[in-house]
Design a protein around this motif. Structure first.
Motif, PDB file in Angstrom:
ATOM      1  N   ALA A   1       0.829  -1.206   0.000  1.00  0.00           N
ATOM      2  CA  ALA A   1       0.000   0.000   0.000  1.00  0.00           C
ATOM      3  C   ALA A   1       0.865   1.258   0.000  1.00  0.00           C
ATOM      4  CB  ALA A   1      -0.933  -0.004   1.203  1.00  0.00           C
ATOM      5  N   ASP A   2       1.993   1.212   0.707  1.00  0.00           N
ATOM      6  CA  ASP A   2       2.941   2.328   0.679  1.00  0.00           C
ATOM      7  C   ASP A   2       4.330   1.759   0.960  1.00  0.00           C
ATOM      8  OD1 ASP A   2       3.507   2.310   3.610  1.00  0.00           O
ATOM      9  OD2 ASP A   2       1.414   2.919   3.732  1.00  0.00           O
ATOM     10  N   GLU A   3       5.329   2.627   0.866  1.00  0.00           N
ATOM     11  CA  GLU A   3       6.714   2.171   0.983  1.00  0.00           C
ATOM     12  C   GLU A   3       7.274   2.296   2.393  1.00  0.00           C
ATOM     13  OE1 GLU A   3       6.810   6.377  -0.850  1.00  0.00           O
ATOM     14  OE2 GLU A   3       5.551   4.602  -0.903  1.00  0.00           O
ATOM     15  N   THR A   4       6.412   2.584   3.370  1.00  0.00           N
ATOM     16  CA  THR A   4       6.902   2.840   4.731  1.00  0.00           C
ATOM     17  C   THR A   4       7.744   1.688   5.267  1.00  0.00           C
ATOM     18  OG1 THR A   4       4.921   4.143   5.142  1.00  0.00           O
ATOM     19  CG2 THR A   4       6.197   3.451   7.055  1.00  0.00           C
ATOM     20  N   ALA A   5       7.267   0.452   5.088  1.00  0.00           N
ATOM     21  CA  ALA A   5       7.969  -0.703   5.647  1.00  0.00           C
ATOM     22  C   ALA A   5       9.202  -1.082   4.840  1.00  0.00           C
ATOM     23  CB  ALA A   5       7.020  -1.899   5.724  1.00  0.00           C
ATOM     24  N   PHE A   6       9.365  -0.473   3.669  1.00  0.00           N
ATOM     25  CA  PHE A   6      10.499  -0.840   2.799  1.00  0.00           C
ATOM     26  C   PHE A   6      11.282   0.409   2.401  1.00  0.00           C
ATOM     27  CE2 PHE A   6       7.118  -3.983   2.257  1.00  0.00           C
ATOM     28  CZ  PHE A   6       7.799  -5.143   2.566  1.00  0.00           C
ATOM     29  N   ALA A   7      11.488   1.273   3.366  1.00  0.00           N
ATOM     30  CA  ALA A   7      12.230   2.506   3.116  1.00  0.00           C
ATOM     31  C   ALA A   7      13.634   2.175   2.620  1.00  0.00           C
ATOM     32  CB  ALA A   7      12.303   3.331   4.397  1.00  0.00           C
ATOM     33  N   GLY A   8      14.099   2.971   1.667  1.00  0.00           N
ATOM     34  CA  GLY A   8      15.427   2.767   1.114  1.00  0.00           C
ATOM     35  C   GLY A   8      15.436   1.971  -0.160  1.00  0.00           C
ATOM     36  N   LEU A   9      14.299   1.356  -0.522  1.00  0.00           N
ATOM     37  CA  LEU A   9      14.215   0.599  -1.775  1.00  0.00           C
ATOM     38  C   LEU A   9      13.597   1.475  -2.859  1.00  0.00           C
ATOM     39  CD1 LEU A   9      12.938  -2.877  -0.502  1.00  0.00           C
ATOM     40  CD2 LEU A   9      15.214  -2.328  -1.364  1.00  0.00           C
ATOM     41  N   PRO A  10      13.988   1.267  -4.111  1.00  0.00           N
ATOM     42  CA  PRO A  10      13.338   2.020  -5.193  1.00  0.00           C
ATOM     43  C   PRO A  10      11.838   1.751  -5.189  1.00  0.00           C
ATOM     44  CG  PRO A  10      15.270   0.834  -5.999  1.00  0.00           C
ATOM     45  CD  PRO A  10      15.027   0.340  -4.607  1.00  0.00           C
ATOM     46  N   ALA A  11      11.052   2.804  -5.291  1.00  0.00           N
ATOM     47  CA  ALA A  11       9.594   2.670  -5.228  1.00  0.00           C
ATOM     48  C   ALA A  11       8.967   3.280  -6.476  1.00  0.00           C
ATOM     49  CB  ALA A  11       9.044   3.339  -3.977  1.00  0.00           C
ATOM     50  N   LEU A  12       7.908   2.647  -6.951  1.00  0.00           N
ATOM     51  CA  LEU A  12       7.136   3.134  -8.093  1.00  0.00           C
ATOM     52  C   LEU A  12       5.681   3.208  -7.660  1.00  0.00           C
ATOM     53  CD1 LEU A  12       6.812   3.864 -11.095  1.00  0.00           C
ATOM     54  CD2 LEU A  12       6.615   1.416 -11.584  1.00  0.00           C
ATOM     55  N   ARG A  13       5.146   4.418  -7.557  1.00  0.00           N
ATOM     56  CA  ARG A  13       3.759   4.594  -7.116  1.00  0.00           C
ATOM     57  C   ARG A  13       2.838   4.633  -8.326  1.00  0.00           C
ATOM     58  NH1 ARG A  13       1.178   5.254  -2.617  1.00  0.00           N
ATOM     59  NH2 ARG A  13      -0.829   6.336  -2.520  1.00  0.00           N
ATOM     60  N   LEU A  14       1.850   3.787  -8.336  1.00  0.00           N
ATOM     61  CA  LEU A  14       0.896   3.723  -9.434  1.00  0.00           C
ATOM     62  C   LEU A  14      -0.141   4.827  -9.276  1.00  0.00           C
ATOM     63  CD1 LEU A  14       0.205  -0.125  -9.637  1.00  0.00           C
ATOM     64  CD2 LEU A  14       2.056   1.189 -10.659  1.00  0.00           C
ATOM     65  N   GLY A  15      -0.436   5.497 -10.370  1.00  0.00           N
ATOM     66  CA  GLY A  15      -1.491   6.499 -10.373  1.00  0.00           C
ATOM     67  C   GLY A  15      -2.736   5.963 -11.038  1.00  0.00           C
ATOM     68  N   PRO A  16      -3.822   6.723 -11.012  1.00  0.00           N
ATOM     69  CA  PRO A  16      -5.046   6.294 -11.691  1.00  0.00           C
ATOM     70  C   PRO A  16      -4.818   6.201 -13.196  1.00  0.00           C
ATOM     71  CG  PRO A  16      -5.455   8.134 -10.195  1.00  0.00           C
ATOM     72  CD  PRO A  16      -3.974   8.006 -10.319  1.00  0.00           C
ATOM     73  N   LEU A  17      -5.626   5.412 -13.875  1.00  0.00           N
ATOM     74  CA  LEU A  17      -5.571   5.337 -15.325  1.00  0.00           C
ATOM     75  C   LEU A  17      -5.982   6.680 -15.917  1.00  0.00           C
ATOM     76  CD1 LEU A  17      -7.254   1.874 -16.093  1.00  0.00           C
ATOM     77  CD2 LEU A  17      -4.838   2.373 -15.710  1.00  0.00           C
ATOM     78  N   ASP A  18      -5.360   7.049 -17.020  1.00  0.00           N
ATOM     79  CA  ASP A  18      -5.808   8.253 -17.705  1.00  0.00           C
ATOM     80  C   ASP A  18      -7.112   7.959 -18.456  1.00  0.00           C
ATOM     81  OD1 ASP A  18      -5.153   6.987 -20.147  1.00  0.00           O
ATOM     82  OD2 ASP A  18      -3.170   7.882 -20.181  1.00  0.00           O
ATOM     83  N   ASP A  19      -7.701   9.000 -19.024  1.00  0.00           N
ATOM     84  CA  ASP A  19      -9.014   8.855 -19.658  1.00  0.00           C
ATOM     85  C   ASP A  19      -8.990   7.850 -20.800  1.00  0.00           C
ATOM     86  OD1 ASP A  19     -10.055  10.672 -17.907  1.00  0.00           O
ATOM     87  OD2 ASP A  19      -9.932  12.371 -19.271  1.00  0.00           O
ATOM     88  N   ASP A  20      -7.940   7.903 -21.626  1.00  0.00           N
ATOM     89  CA  ASP A  20      -7.883   6.989 -22.774  1.00  0.00           C
ATOM     90  C   ASP A  20      -7.787   5.543 -22.320  1.00  0.00           C
ATOM     91  OD1 ASP A  20      -8.009   9.118 -24.506  1.00  0.00           O
ATOM     92  OD2 ASP A  20      -5.843   9.271 -24.775  1.00  0.00           O
ATOM     93  N   ALA A  21      -6.937   5.270 -21.321  1.00  0.00           N
ATOM     94  CA  ALA A  21      -6.783   3.896 -20.844  1.00  0.00           C
ATOM     95  C   ALA A  21      -8.061   3.410 -20.168  1.00  0.00           C
ATOM     96  CB  ALA A  21      -5.605   3.813 -19.873  1.00  0.00           C
ATOM     97  N   ALA A  22      -8.696   4.267 -19.362  1.00  0.00           N
ATOM     98  CA  ALA A  22      -9.939   3.864 -18.704  1.00  0.00           C
ATOM     99  C   ALA A  22     -11.040   3.600 -19.718  1.00  0.00           C
ATOM    100  CB  ALA A  22     -10.369   4.947 -17.717  1.00  0.00           C
ATOM    101  N   THR A  23     -11.092   4.412 -20.770  1.00  0.00           N
ATOM    102  CA  THR A  23     -12.091   4.195 -21.818  1.00  0.00           C
ATOM    103  C   THR A  23     -11.846   2.875 -22.536  1.00  0.00           C
ATOM    104  OG1 THR A  23     -12.337   6.578 -22.135  1.00  0.00           O
ATOM    105  CG2 THR A  23     -13.068   5.158 -23.929  1.00  0.00           C
ATOM    106  N   ALA A  24     -10.574   2.575 -22.833  1.00  0.00           N
ATOM    107  CA  ALA A  24     -10.251   1.307 -23.495  1.00  0.00           C
ATOM    108  C   ALA A  24     -10.615   0.116 -22.604  1.00  0.00           C
ATOM    109  CB  ALA A  24      -8.769   1.273 -23.853  1.00  0.00           C
TER     110      ALA A  24
END
Length: 935
Positions: free
Chosen positions: A163-186
């Motif tokens: 859910a978040d990177e709190t427990a794994f501080a120091g590791l590279p993290a990639l936060r997912l954002g919401p789908l954009d309009d085109d992807a959600a429409t597809a």
């Protein structure tokens, strides 16, 4: 250890190409023996699990290496090392350390690191852990320790979903954002099997409600019937199907105290009577918390310290917001119905005890939330209270509650329609469409088509808006004269944007004179007369309408007055009316009119030569159009910004805005925006010394007949067209087209009071006149400019006058007009035009500071004339084209070009172009990228 075969390839992922590329990079390094770690973080439903499965399946499919894959079991969170036990149990073969030993005796972080490295020594190993935040603390700590030490040569990669990177501080993290309009429409197309009969309003509501959450979108779409998807049946309110996502959000709050849960429920309930995104009132929450028995210290800790609510609440001034919109809905969803009703009743009591007029509507909304079923009496009270001066957004929320409490189907449809109209006026296009989706087949006597048409007018195909509004006017005419007028004026506005004069007249001729007040009737009659070919009568009526607006306080009437002034050519009056309309909209609303008011004012300021002010207002309007979901308004504002940039520069900004305008104008049939954008690019071509390209762009716009430019604005581009054709050396071969264009422009000059037009006509005649007559024509144009004012147009005339004198070898005389042009262009910040004037002045033999080109560059050793010729040639121009641009003979160009080749040590045009590209291309590319980012 043999490869695992238990991970199956998932379905296609939408809108995650960037994330998949990052995972592929990690897997690519793993295949070559290098390890690493990545933490994927996101709220529930955004696709962490799908990405993990995709990575595992891709690694198995492409490499066949071993994969350890485990998902957390929340019920085992208190069992030490249960997470690592599950991970090791996923191994397809025997391990050096039995998983049961780990569960019974534990494992040190160092031992886990050694075990993973030993497994990777046999074959590169991929480790995937989903929902690692739900693992037991010992397993999380050991995994984090090991993951931080897996790097080059380790042959082990770890991908963690949390859910978040709190427990794994120091590791590279990639936060997912919401789908954009085109992807959600597809994704929605796939979920509905690409059904063509999904109603656009229903589609818009599903996308709005899901807010880019793919799991939520799947849940919502899966609960609708075919009739609801097609719009034949009203959508339920609220939409079902998001329960699993809401439960997952609520699970993050399970560890909080009972008092904190109570305050979160109060905060969630207190937003029900507020506009979307407004949050809740902190003072109300303090009062409600105290009434609920919470201590003052607890209230302060939770409301004013993010840690007190585990980050669920955030305070901004006097408002309190949830950190994620779905978290608020999750709190309400998880609360038992009886407790939720008690909280709403508590808030209703607090709100009802304040100022009666101010608190009546919020208190009624809270009562509605506490209701256990339909309540016709309460619904009627809500409807009566949802009136001015309450903000449109609050009225919309109250009317939606009233509709939900209604027992009569027709009355429910009428109230949902009214909620949609209030949401539209508040600038909330998404909510307006959501309310319309609840109307179903009940059209509320024309009100629903009216709201649909008004929404399409600002954010849809103009032809669709026109037809919807005409149909709505016919349905509304017997019982709602005000909306009938608005619908017909909206249909006329759509036809104007389309460039269809006949359709505009058709809509205006339907306006019932008896229902219109005097200024409105004058406006209708005047516009019809002008377009029907009776300009004198039409102008007299429009002037009366403009005079009446001096006392107007209504934004719509002021905007119509501004339109009258623009048709008359009284650009200063148009600016005054536009400024007053903007002031009214800002102080009284509605918010939905703000982009249109700014657009009209910016266009009027452009016509009056106030380019910097026009740009400022157009930029503000563009932000407002994006905020309120009005793509058509954004398209028109991009066109206005392109025109401003064609004067002030830079050329990259003009091109970017014009491209945005043309991209939006095509699908929605916005002919006026398309024409203005094309004119802007052509004017930028003229400033850059490319008259041939400018003439090619403008020719189709100014020619008479079908398929040409916009009927109301094409004459404005004629002076640029004449200049472009003459400067490109095509005046003789295009003499017929030029004569027709100037003849039309001459006739139009008699029908407008625009102060710049007489000067522009004289300038056109000077360009087409023989050399001995041209000087007098230029003096005539300058006399008109002196009466009209305006630096930019006067400077253009002086520039052309100086060019003519230089072409006649009267270089000493040419310096005066060219110097005047340069100073005037600099005064009005017309940078590209100033550069053109400076080049002409240097060619006339006067020393002028060269513009800063970020360094000396390869042309520093050349004379100013040689530099201009070198740049033109590097752009691909022939000697003849260069001669036309610079007003010299082809023989002169050839002479200078030979000297350029000798000075630079190049032997061909191609080598010259490459040399200039190396010297300035990188800087230009950087500048282009910055401009695109700014736009």
């Amino acid at each position: 250890m043999t490869p695992s075969t238990t991970v199956h390839s998932p379905l296609r992922l939408y809108g995650r190409s960037g994330e998949l590329a990052i995972l592929e990079t990690l897997l690519g390094k793993l295949r070559t023996g290098d390890g690493g770690a990545l933490v994927l973080t996101a709220p529930p439903g955004l696709g962490r699990t799908a990405l993990l499965r995709q990575a595992a399946a891709h690694y198995l499919r492409g490499h066949g290496g071993p994969v350890l894959y485990a998902s957390a079991a929340p019920t085992e969170q208190r069992l030490p090392y249960s997470g690592l036990h599950a991970l090791l149990c996923s191994a397809p073969g025997p391990l050096p350390l039995a998983p049961d030993t780990v569960l019974s005796s534990g494992i040190t972080p160092g031992a886990l690191l050694g075990l993973l490295r030993a497994l990777g020594a046999e074959q590169p190993l991929l480790v995937c852990v989903d929902d690692a935040h739900l693992w037991d603390p010992d397993s999380r700590a050991a995994l984090g320790f090991a993951a931080r030490r897996l790097g080059a040569g380790s042959r082990v990669a770890v991908v963690i979903g949390a859910a978040d990177e709190t427990a794994f501080a120091g590791l590279p993290a990639l936060r997912l954002g919401p789908l954009d309009d085109d992807a959600a429409t597809a994704l929605l197309d796939r979920l509905t099997d690409g059904a063509a009969d999904v109603d656009p309003v229903v589609r818009s509501e599903l996308l709005r409600e899901a807010a880019g959450n793919p799991r939520l979108l799947a849940g919502l779409a899966g609960r609708l019937t075919p009739g609801q998807l097609a719009g034949r049946t009203a959508l339920p309110y609220p939409l079902p199907g998001g329960e699993s996502v809401l439960d997952a959000h609520a699970a993050h709050l399970d560890g909080l105290s009972c008092d904190t849960h109570t305050l979160l429920l109060l905060a969630a309930a207190a937003e029900e009577h507020e506009p979307d995104g407004a949050g809740s009132d902190a003072a109300l929450l303090l009062r409600a918390g105290a009434r609920a028995g919470l201590s003052a210290s607890h209230l302060d800790r939770v409301l004013f310290a993010p840690a007190g609510s585990a980050g669920a609440l955030q305070r901004a001034g006097s408002r309190v917001h949830f950190s994620h919109p779905l978290l608020r809905r999750a709190v309400l969803h998880r609360a038992p119905p009886g407790r939720r009703r008690a909280v709403h009743e508590l808030l209703a009591g607090l709100l009802g005890g304040g100022e009666p007029d101010r608190a009546r509507l919020p208190a009624l909304v809270q009562k509605a939330c506490a209701s256990t079923g339909p309540d016709a009496c309460l619904a009627e009270q809500l409807e009566r209270a949802a009136t001015a001066p309450r903000p449109h957004g609050e009225r919309s929320a109250a009317l939606a509650r009233a509709a939900a409490l209604s027992t009569d189907d027709a009355l429910r449809a009428a109230r949902f329609t009214a909620a949609a109209e209030q949401a539209r006026l508040a600038g909330d296009t998404g909510r307006a469409r959501a309310m319309l989706a609840r109307v179903g087949p009940h059209l509320a006597e024309g009100a629903a088509p009216y709201v649909r048409g008004m929404l399409a007018l600002r954010d849809g195909p103009a032809a669709d808006a026109r037809e919807a509004l005409l149909a709505a006017a016919e349905l509304l005419a017997p019982h709602d004269p005000r909306r009938t007028l608005d619908a017909l004026f909206g249909a006329a506005e759509a036809a104007w944007a389309m460039g269809d004069a006949i359709a505009y007249l058709d809509a205006m001729n339907r306006v019932p004179v008896a229902a219109a007040d005097r200024p409105t009737a004058q406006y209708r009659a005047g516009m019809c007369a002008v377009l029907a070919g009776h300009p004198d009568r039409g102008h007299a009526l429009l002037r009366c309408c403009l005079d009446s607006a001096a006392r107007a306080e209504d934004a719509g009437e002021l905007l119509r007055a501004g339109a009258c002034a623009l048709v008359l050519g009284e650009v200063d009056a148009a600016c005054r009316a536009g400024a007053r309309a903007l002031a009214v909209v800002r102080t009284r609303g509605p918010e939905a009119l703000l982009p249109h008011a700014l657009e009209q004012l910016a266009y009027a300021e452009l016509r009056s030569g106030q380019h910097a002010r026009a740009r400022a207002h157009a930029l503000e309007g563009l932000h407002a159009a994006r905020r309120t979901g009005q793509r058509n308004s954004a398209t028109h504002l991009h066109a206005v910004l392109a025109l401003a940039a064609s004067v002030e520069g830079p050329a990259e900004a003009c091109a970017a805005h014009a491209d945005a305008a043309l991209t939006g104008a095509g699908p929605h049939g916005l002919a006026q925006a398309a024409m203005l954008a094309t004119w802007a690019v052509a004017r930028a071509d003229l400033a850059a010394g490319r008259p041939g390209e400018a003439a090619a762009r403008l020719g189709p716009l100014v020619r008479p007949g079908p398929g040409t430019g916009h009927f109301a604005t094409r004459m404005l581009a004629v002076p640029c067209y004449v200049e472009a054709v003459v400067l490109s050396g095509r005046a003789h071969e295009a003499s017929g087209e030029l004569a027709v264009a100037v003849q039309e422009f001459t006739l139009w000059t008699t029908r407008t009071t625009d102060p710049q037009v007489p000067a522009q006509l004289a300038r056109c005649r000077a360009l087409l006149a023989p050399a001995e007559e041209a000087a007098a024509r230029y003096e005539e144009a300058l006399a008109h400019h002196d009466r009209a004012g305006g630096d930019f147009e006067r400077a253009r005339t002086r520039l052309l006058q100086g060019q003519l004198l230089r072409r006649l070898r009267r270089t000493r005389e040419a310096r005066g007009p060219l110097r005047d042009a340069l100073v005037a262009f600099e005064r009005c910040s017309a940078r590209a035009w100033a550069g053109r004037a400076a080049g002409e002045l240097r060619a006339a033999g006067e020393a002028v500071d060269a513009p800063d080109r970020s360094g000396p560059g390869p042309l520093a050793a050349l004379t100013p004339q040689q530099q201009r010729i070198a740049r033109c040639v590097a752009e691909g121009a022939t000697n003849r084209e260069v001669a036309v641009r610079l007003s010299v003979s082809p023989r002169t160009v050839d002479h200078h070009l030979r000297n350029v080749f000798a000075a630079l040590g190049v032997r061909s045009r191609t080598e010259l172009a490459r040399l200039l590209d190396r010297g300035g291309g990188a800087r230009l590319q950087d500048r282009d990228e910055k401009k695109r980012a700014d736009l």
